[in-house]
Motif scaffolding. Structure first.
Motif, PDB file in Angstrom:
ATOM      1  N   LYS A   1       0.728  -0.976   0.028  1.00 40.10           N
ATOM      2  CA  LYS A   1      -0.028  -0.116   0.000  1.00 40.10           C
ATOM      3  C   LYS A   1       0.958   1.208   0.003  1.00 40.10           C
ATOM      4  O   LYS A   1       1.724   1.516   0.747  1.00 40.10           O
ATOM      5  CB  LYS A   1      -0.769  -0.024   1.289  1.00 40.10           C
ATOM      6  CG  LYS A   1      -1.816   1.256   1.466  1.00 40.10           C
ATOM      7  CD  LYS A   1      -2.566   1.258   2.554  1.00 40.10           C
ATOM      8  CE  LYS A   1      -3.489   2.481   2.700  1.00 40.10           C
ATOM      9  NZ  LYS A   1      -4.256   2.686   3.967  1.00 40.10           N
ATOM     10  N   TRP A   2       0.601   2.013  -0.863  1.00 42.52           N
ATOM     11  CA  TRP A   2       1.748   3.164  -1.099  1.00 42.52           C
ATOM     12  C   TRP A   2       0.917   4.525  -0.481  1.00 42.52           C
ATOM     13  O   TRP A   2      -0.200   4.783  -0.914  1.00 42.52           O
ATOM     14  CB  TRP A   2       2.111   3.412  -2.602  1.00 42.52           C
ATOM     15  CG  TRP A   2       2.738   4.764  -2.882  1.00 42.52           C
ATOM     16  CD1 TRP A   2       3.614   5.374  -1.919  1.00 42.52           C
ATOM     17  CD2 TRP A   2       2.895   5.261  -4.056  1.00 42.52           C
ATOM     18  NE1 TRP A   2       4.255   6.432  -2.624  1.00 42.52           N
ATOM     19  CE2 TRP A   2       3.774   6.370  -3.880  1.00 42.52           C
ATOM     20  CE3 TRP A   2       2.314   5.211  -5.404  1.00 42.52           C
ATOM     21  CZ2 TRP A   2       3.950   7.550  -5.096  1.00 42.52           C
ATOM     22  CZ3 TRP A   2       2.819   5.970  -6.367  1.00 42.52           C
ATOM     23  CH2 TRP A   2       3.542   7.167  -6.157  1.00 42.52           C
ATOM     24  N   VAL A   3       1.395   5.176   0.459  1.00 40.67           N
ATOM     25  CA  VAL A   3       0.992   6.608   0.928  1.00 40.67           C
ATOM     26  C   VAL A   3       1.998   7.317   0.674  1.00 40.67           C
ATOM     27  O   VAL A   3       3.400   7.311   0.589  1.00 40.67           O
ATOM     28  CB  VAL A   3       0.612   6.485   2.169  1.00 40.67           C
ATOM     29  CG1 VAL A   3      -0.345   5.359   2.515  1.00 40.67           C
ATOM     30  CG2 VAL A   3       1.910   5.935   3.351  1.00 40.67           C
ATOM     31  N   ASP A   4       1.713   8.730   0.576  1.00 42.32           N
ATOM     32  CA  ASP A   4       2.687   9.918   0.402  1.00 42.32           C
ATOM     33  C   ASP A   4       2.694  11.034   1.204  1.00 42.32           C
ATOM     34  O   ASP A   4       1.404  11.758   1.369  1.00 42.32           O
ATOM     35  CB  ASP A   4       2.521  10.488  -1.222  1.00 42.32           C
ATOM     36  CG  ASP A   4       3.657  11.227  -1.887  1.00 42.32           C
ATOM     37  OD1 ASP A   4       4.599  10.836  -1.300  1.00 42.32           O
ATOM     38  OD2 ASP A   4       3.381  12.277  -2.313  1.00 42.32           O
ATOM     39  N   ASP A   5       3.465  11.442   2.122  1.00 47.88           N
ATOM     40  CA  ASP A   5       3.626  12.441   3.114  1.00 47.88           C
ATOM     41  C   ASP A   5       3.887  13.854   2.137  1.00 47.88           C
ATOM     42  O   ASP A   5       4.659  13.630   1.288  1.00 47.88           O
ATOM     43  CB  ASP A   5       4.647  12.203   4.086  1.00 47.88           C
ATOM     44  CG  ASP A   5       4.462  13.256   5.209  1.00 47.88           C
ATOM     45  OD1 ASP A   5       4.005  13.089   6.244  1.00 47.88           O
ATOM     46  OD2 ASP A   5       5.283  14.197   4.955  1.00 47.88           O
ATOM     47  N   PRO A   6       3.230  14.941   2.603  1.00 46.20           N
ATOM     48  CA  PRO A   6       3.382  15.989   1.855  1.00 46.20           C
ATOM     49  C   PRO A   6       4.877  16.614   2.061  1.00 46.20           C
ATOM     50  O   PRO A   6       5.285  17.274   1.149  1.00 46.20           O
ATOM     51  CB  PRO A   6       2.250  17.022   2.480  1.00 46.20           C
ATOM     52  CG  PRO A   6       2.203  16.261   3.701  1.00 46.20           C
ATOM     53  CD  PRO A   6       1.991  14.889   3.628  1.00 46.20           C
ATOM     54  N   GLY A   7       5.413  16.117   2.993  1.00 50.15           N
ATOM     55  CA  GLY A   7       6.947  16.634   3.061  1.00 50.15           C
ATOM     56  C   GLY A   7       7.165  18.003   3.631  1.00 50.15           C
ATOM     57  O   GLY A   7       8.015  18.883   3.204  1.00 50.15           O
ATOM     58  N   ASP A   8       5.997  18.537   4.400  1.00 51.97           N
ATOM     59  CA  ASP A   8       6.047  19.886   4.792  1.00 51.97           C
ATOM     60  C   ASP A   8       6.938  20.164   6.191  1.00 51.97           C
ATOM     61  O   ASP A   8       7.480  19.126   6.467  1.00 51.97           O
ATOM     62  CB  ASP A   8       4.561  20.459   4.833  1.00 51.97           C
ATOM     63  CG  ASP A   8       3.939  19.791   6.030  1.00 51.97           C
ATOM     64  OD1 ASP A   8       4.526  18.795   6.796  1.00 51.97           O
ATOM     65  OD2 ASP A   8       2.655  19.557   5.722  1.00 51.97           O
ATOM     66  N   ALA A   9       6.944  21.264   6.778  1.00 51.62           N
ATOM     67  CA  ALA A   9       7.734  21.562   7.775  1.00 51.62           C
ATOM     68  C   ALA A   9       7.217  20.718   9.065  1.00 51.62           C
ATOM     69  O   ALA A   9       8.198  20.600  10.001  1.00 51.62           O
ATOM     70  CB  ALA A   9       7.397  23.217   8.293  1.00 51.62           C
ATOM     71  N   LYS A  10       6.252  20.099   8.915  1.00 54.03           N
ATOM     72  CA  LYS A  10       5.855  18.987  10.264  1.00 54.03           C
ATOM     73  C   LYS A  10       6.200  17.752  10.085  1.00 54.03           C
ATOM     74  O   LYS A  10       5.920  16.885  10.641  1.00 54.03           O
ATOM     75  CB  LYS A  10       4.333  19.274  10.302  1.00 54.03           C
ATOM     76  CG  LYS A  10       3.736  20.740  10.774  1.00 54.03           C
ATOM     77  CD  LYS A  10       4.418  21.092  12.159  1.00 54.03           C
ATOM     78  CE  LYS A  10       3.738  22.431  12.572  1.00 54.03           C
ATOM     79  NZ  LYS A  10       4.148  22.761  13.925  1.00 54.03           N
ATOM     80  N   PHE A  11       7.090  17.633   8.831  1.00 51.71           N
ATOM     81  CA  PHE A  11       7.301  16.014   8.417  1.00 51.71           C
ATOM     82  C   PHE A  11       7.749  15.355   9.809  1.00 51.71           C
ATOM     83  O   PHE A  11       7.536  13.968   9.876  1.00 51.71           O
ATOM     84  CB  PHE A  11       8.302  16.132   7.184  1.00 51.71           C
ATOM     85  CG  PHE A  11       8.786  14.844   6.716  1.00 51.71           C
ATOM     86  CD1 PHE A  11       8.028  13.945   6.093  1.00 51.71           C
ATOM     87  CD2 PHE A  11      10.094  14.238   7.287  1.00 51.71           C
ATOM     88  CE1 PHE A  11       8.421  12.818   5.698  1.00 51.71           C
ATOM     89  CE2 PHE A  11      10.578  13.107   6.776  1.00 51.71           C
ATOM     90  CZ  PHE A  11       9.685  12.375   6.071  1.00 51.71           C
TER      91      PHE A  11
END
Length: 456
Positions: free
Chosen positions: A91-101
């Motif tokens: 299952k592939w999920v994608d984190d937005p990679g923002d400042a809260k990563f």
């Protein structure tokens, strides 16, 4: 934008909070379970001994802001893995990679819900390694290093809770750095574009030549030192931290003060636009408009120029960024890790290795929508990098970076945002003539050490 060898970090604070929470590793509890980072896990996931078990079942794979542009590629990799290993499901999920990563992934780890296979930067990987949330590859897969460039593998070791260096991540894709310059503007200043400088101070001497020739009609580069700290210092092999990492030591090296004195001299001598000292703008737009002689050091910048400023692209040259005293470049690849908390660790580790193998790394590097470089030896030896034809700027950038990556390291100097801002602000004061370079460097180290003590 400069290919930054520094990353905004909450690592110090996060590691302290994780340690305070009692996270770590423990052995067999007697019922086939152990703990990793405070989470109950299969005892085979921790301690000594190679990881064993069938490659089957379901796992979750998390990337960082890649799904929008590279869905076709990653879905293809997932299907190929599932075909090679019947009975598996990814299952592939994608984190937005923002400042809260980092905060978000640490919270997932503490909740024992960290994805099985996860794309991490060094800051987050450091925090999770220290607290025992990632699989120790030295114990669980002693041959994991084989595909990778030795320098990258060696410098990808991270500290565990005891302070020992261990490998918990596989080096994945990386960028690189090179000099990108307007050959016309360099030649007008008496600089030979075919002979790029080999040290940072030689580069500064070229900046000064440009300032004297241009007389304000154009500039050498942008002024804000945020793009250069601590990257330039690291390339000069200035020791930013003490060996134990508990204090800053950059002020102890007289070359740091010399570097600041040069920045002041260049700024006040017209090598940099006066209004760019505190601007966060990188050189991309002014370079494309012919307003600065040196562009971004990121190889992907060359493609930006080609697409947006064809006339400037025709005058663009590419050379090796100064190795200086370090003798090689230091970069910061992205990493792939396997969670020690995975309920299906054998499958997760198998997928992590499949994703980062030479074939899949090379395939992604060939995607026309991305400008990245692999960390595997076999990939870098492929004709795609070694037999680049033509002398156009983009081809030159690819050749330069691919060659340097064979000896590059991932020894990234990490500053927290507060620490970096404190250092940069002192350098800016010196550049404006409001402090002497000597005082600015001393005050920068004092303020940075104060923040380090506070965990900020």
């Amino acid at each position: 934008m400069r290919a930054r060898r520094l990353t905004g970090s909450l690592a110090g604070l996060i590691v302290l909070s994780l340690t305070a929470a009692g996270c770590g590793l423990s052995g067999d509890s007697g019922d086939g379970e152990a703990t990793a980072g405070g989470c109950k896990v299969d005892k085979g996931n921790v301690g000594s001994g190679k990881l064993t078990g069938d490659v089957k079942g379901k796992i979750t794979f998390q990337t960082t802001n890649l799904k929008k542009d590279f869905g076709t590629f990653f879905n293809g990799v997932i299907k190929a893995f599932e075909k090679e290993h019947p009975g598996t499901s990814v299952k592939w999920v994608d984190d937005p990679g923002d400042a809260k990563f980092t905060e978000r992934n640490v919270a997932d780890a503490q909740a024992c819900t960290l994805p099985d296979v996860i794309n991490l930067n060094k800051v987050t990987a450091t925090a999770l390694t220290k607290s025992g949330y990632l699989l120790n590859l030295d114990e669980k897969d002693p041959e994991a290093s084989k595909p990778f460039v030795k320098a990258f593998w060696d410098s990808s070791a991270l500290k565990d809770a005891s302070g020992s260096d261990i490998h918990t991540v596989l080096p994945w894709y990386t960028g690189g750095i090179n000099l990108t310059y307007n050959t016309d503007l360099l030649e007008k200043s008496g600089i030979d574009p075919e002979k790029p400088p080999t040290t940072i101070f030689e580069l500064f001497e070229d900046y000064e030549k440009i300032a004297k020739s241009a007389k304000g009609k154009y500039y050498a580069t942008m002024a804000n030192p945020i793009w250069r700290i601590p990257a330039d210092w690291q390339q000069m092999d200035i020791k930013v931290y003490a060996a134990d990492g508990k204090s800053f030591t950059f002020a102890d090296d007289p070359r740091t003060t010399e570097w600041v004195a040069w920045m002041k001299r260049l700024y006040q001598g017209g090598a940099m636009p006066k209004d760019s000292l505190s601007s966060s703008d990188d050189p991309s737009t002014p370079y494309g408009n012919g307003q600065v002689a040196y562009g971004s050091t990121n190889p992907s910048f060359v493609r930006f120029v080609k697409q947006n400023s064809p006339s400037v692209y025709d005058k663009t040259g590419v050379g090796q960024y100064p190795f200086d005293k370090l003798g090689h470049t230091s970069g910061a690849p992205q990493y792939i890790a396997t969670a020690a908390t995975s309920k299906n660790a054998p499958t997760a580790l198998a997928f992590a290795k499949f994703l980062t193998n030479a074939e899949n790394q090379l395939a992604w590097c060939k995607d026309p929508n991305v400008v990245i470089f692999p960390t595997t030896t076999e990939s870098l030896d492929d004709p795609f990098f070694t037999a680049v034809t033509g002398n156009d700027p983009f081809s030159e950038a690819r050749k330069v970076v691919a060659e340097q990556l064979k000896t590059a390291t991932a020894d990234e100097v990490v500053l927290s945002p507060a620490q970096q801002n404190a250092i940069v602000s002192q350098v800016q004061l010196a550049m404006q003539g409001k402090k002497s370079p000597e005082q600015a460097v001393k005050d920068a180290q004092d303020k940075a050490n104060e923040l380090l003590t506070q965990g900020s």
